[in-house]
Design an enzyme around this catalytic site. Structure first.
Site, short mmCIF file in Angstrom:
data_model
loop_
_atom_site.label_atom_id
_atom_site.label_comp_id
_atom_site.label_asym_id
_atom_site.label_seq_id
_atom_site.Cartn_x
_atom_site.Cartn_y
_atom_site.Cartn_z
N LYS A 98 -51.38 -29.46 -5.69
CA LYS A 98 -52.32 -29.04 -4.63
C LYS A 98 -52.86 -30.29 -3.94
O LYS A 98 -53.08 -31.32 -4.60
CB LYS A 98 -53.44 -28.26 -5.30
CG LYS A 98 -54.48 -27.63 -4.39
CD LYS A 98 -55.47 -26.81 -5.22
CE LYS A 98 -56.52 -26.09 -4.43
NZ LYS A 98 -57.40 -25.24 -5.27
N SER B 139 -57.81 -20.50 -3.70
CA SER B 139 -57.49 -21.49 -2.71
C SER B 139 -56.18 -22.24 -2.92
O SER B 139 -55.70 -22.91 -2.01
CB SER B 139 -58.63 -22.52 -2.66
OG SER B 139 -58.72 -23.21 -3.90
N SER C 40 -59.14 -19.79 -8.31
CA SER C 40 -58.18 -20.29 -7.32
C SER C 40 -56.76 -20.52 -7.80
O SER C 40 -55.89 -20.83 -6.99
CB SER C 40 -58.68 -21.58 -6.70
OG SER C 40 -59.57 -21.27 -5.67
#
Ligand code: GLN
Length: 453
Positions: A54, A129, A153
């Site tokens: 990420k 996310s 997330s």
């Protein structure tokens, strides 16, 4: 050096362009991965694996954007501990993936690079996310990926994309090199296409790091599947996760899974987690408070983007922050500043801390009687792109099944349990006590092997 890995890395940009429309990747790092292999790649537990991270995790000499204009032009001067451990175990890191700005969101729509799309239906969100990492794994672009999970997330996008997603115990994985959102919640987390790869990546990144004073010194128990051990686990179910707020299709699948385990001879016990309903409120008070403090460092001076035009210090701060941060991040900074302000601190922040303790006590009580709690991961199937961006409260409710575990700091994992009649993935969440990740893997593997829908 294993030739197939080199070939896979070389083929990555072409594979990526095939999925360009899903917008999962911010930076293709495959050239750096190739160069690393050519200068003598490492042999280890992950050699041969392509991974993604990420884009709130630092990888030296690559941009770290957090999907924010604020970090425009910022290049990481170092590598996060968890990422370094992947490299040392022989993995090739080929991509930095899209996310909600600073990991605040549940849909990967709040990104300055545009929304990521769900591979099962590009009109739907992939969850967030860490949506970019979830999509990279779900499409097979990579074998596994790292995300960060503050309130769901990794678990929620794993559910929306039909893959495994583990949030380890708080403190299990070093946060050194992870850009902070809410430090007492943030945990580097793992996506994988099955239990084994998820467990393998987890074992590589877990463990104490002197560079993170909150990282745990407890040993990491290695996972080796033993069906008899899995069958011995006592399962818990809780009425707080089985009600009309959960979409029928998910509730039906939840009950079907529990029915299957009962038939297989598992002991299933009812437990009560009475403070669950206060989870969302407490979570959004505490995390916005922590975020408002963590994000104070982006002042236009120290990192990334600085606004031009006005030259006095206050204006540079104000302009840089109001132009650099998107709407959701600004909303959270304002909420967090408010709940911490003199006069309101006791009413909101201190009370939310008390609720956090009550939720922890609920779980401690439950885990006296059971080994693994099973709940749905999400209250709904993936929702349409655009349907919640202007409705923050509905967006926040996407996390209703995942934030209690984050408040308690306990490990939890999404496992895929088939699809809905429209072909959309459904996920269930396995939760256990602190440092019990290996227990979760046992049950996950049992279900993966035995349960078919
Ligand atoms: N969706 C939650 C939030 O917006 C969780 C985010 C996360 O886990 N990083 O805060």
């Amino acid at each position: 050096m294993s030739p197939p890995l080199v070939e896979r890395i070389k083929a990555f940009p072409a594979a990526l362009s095939k999925y360009q429309h899903l917008n999962a990747v911010i930076t293709d790092t495959s050239l750096q991965a190739l160069a690393r292999l050519e200068t003598g790649g490492q042999a280890g537990a992950l050699s041969g694996n392509l991974l993604a991270i990420k884009d709130n995790l630092n990888l030296v000499d690559q941009p770290t954007t957090c999907a924010s204009r604020t970090l425009e032009g910022y290049i990481s001067p170092y590598t996060a501990t968890c990422v370094q451990r992947l490299l040392d175990a022989g993995a090739a890191i080929v991509a930095k993936t899209n996310l909600d700005e600073f990991a605040m969101g549940s849909s990967t729509e709040y990104s300055c690079f545009g929304a990521t799309r769900n591979p099962f239906d590009p009109d739907l969100v992939p969850g967030g996310s860490s949506g970019g990492s979830a999509v990279a794994v779900a499409t097979g672009l990579v074998d596994g990926a790292l995300g960060s999970d503050t309130g769901g997330s990794v678990r929620q996008p794993a559910a929306f994309c039909g893959i495994h997603g583990l949030k380890p115990t708080y403190g299990r994985v070093s946060r050194y090199g992870l850009v902070a959102f809410a430090s007492s919640f943030d945990q580097v987390s793992v996506f994988g296409s099955d239990t084994d790869i998820t467990a393998k990546i987890y074992e590589v990144i877990a463990g104490h790091d002197p560079l993170d004073s909150t990282s745990a010194t407890e040993g990491v128990k290695p996972f080796a599947y033993e069906e008899a051990r899995a069958r011995n686990l006592t399962i818990g179910i809780a009425p707080e996760y089985d009600h009309e707020g959960i979409e029928d299709v998910i509730r039906d699948r939840y009950r079907a899974l529990i029915g299957f385990l009962r038939e297989e001879g598992f002991i299933i016990k009812d437990v009560s987690l009475p403070h669950t309903d206060y989870g969302i409120a407490a979570y959004y008070i505490l995390t916005t408070a922590e975020a408002s403090s963590n994000l104070a460092r982006y002042d236009g001076i120290r990192y990334g983007r600085r606004s031009r035009g006005r030259h006095d210090l206050d204006s540079v701060y104000t302009d840089s922050r109001s132009q650099g941060f998107g709407p959701e991040v600004q909303r959270r900074i304002m909420l967090g500043t408010y709940v911490l302000s003199a006069g309101y601190m006791d009413r909101y922040y201190v009370r939310a801390q008390r609720v956090r303790r009550l939720i922890q006590q609920d779980f401690n009580g439950a885990f006296q009687d059971i080994d693994v709690l099973i709940t749905p991961t999400t209250p709904t199937l993936p929702f349409p792109i655009g349907s919640r961006v202007d409705d923050p409260v509905t967006m926040y409710l996407s996390d209703v099944c995942t934030v209690p575990m984050s408040l308690a700091g306990i490990p939890a994992m999404n496992i895929p349990v088939g699809r809905s009649s429209e072909g959309l993935p459904i996920g269930m969440q396995l939760t256990t006590r602190h440092f019990g990740e290996e227990t979760i893997f046992q049950l996950s593997r049992f279900i993966e092997q035995r349960y078919s829908v």
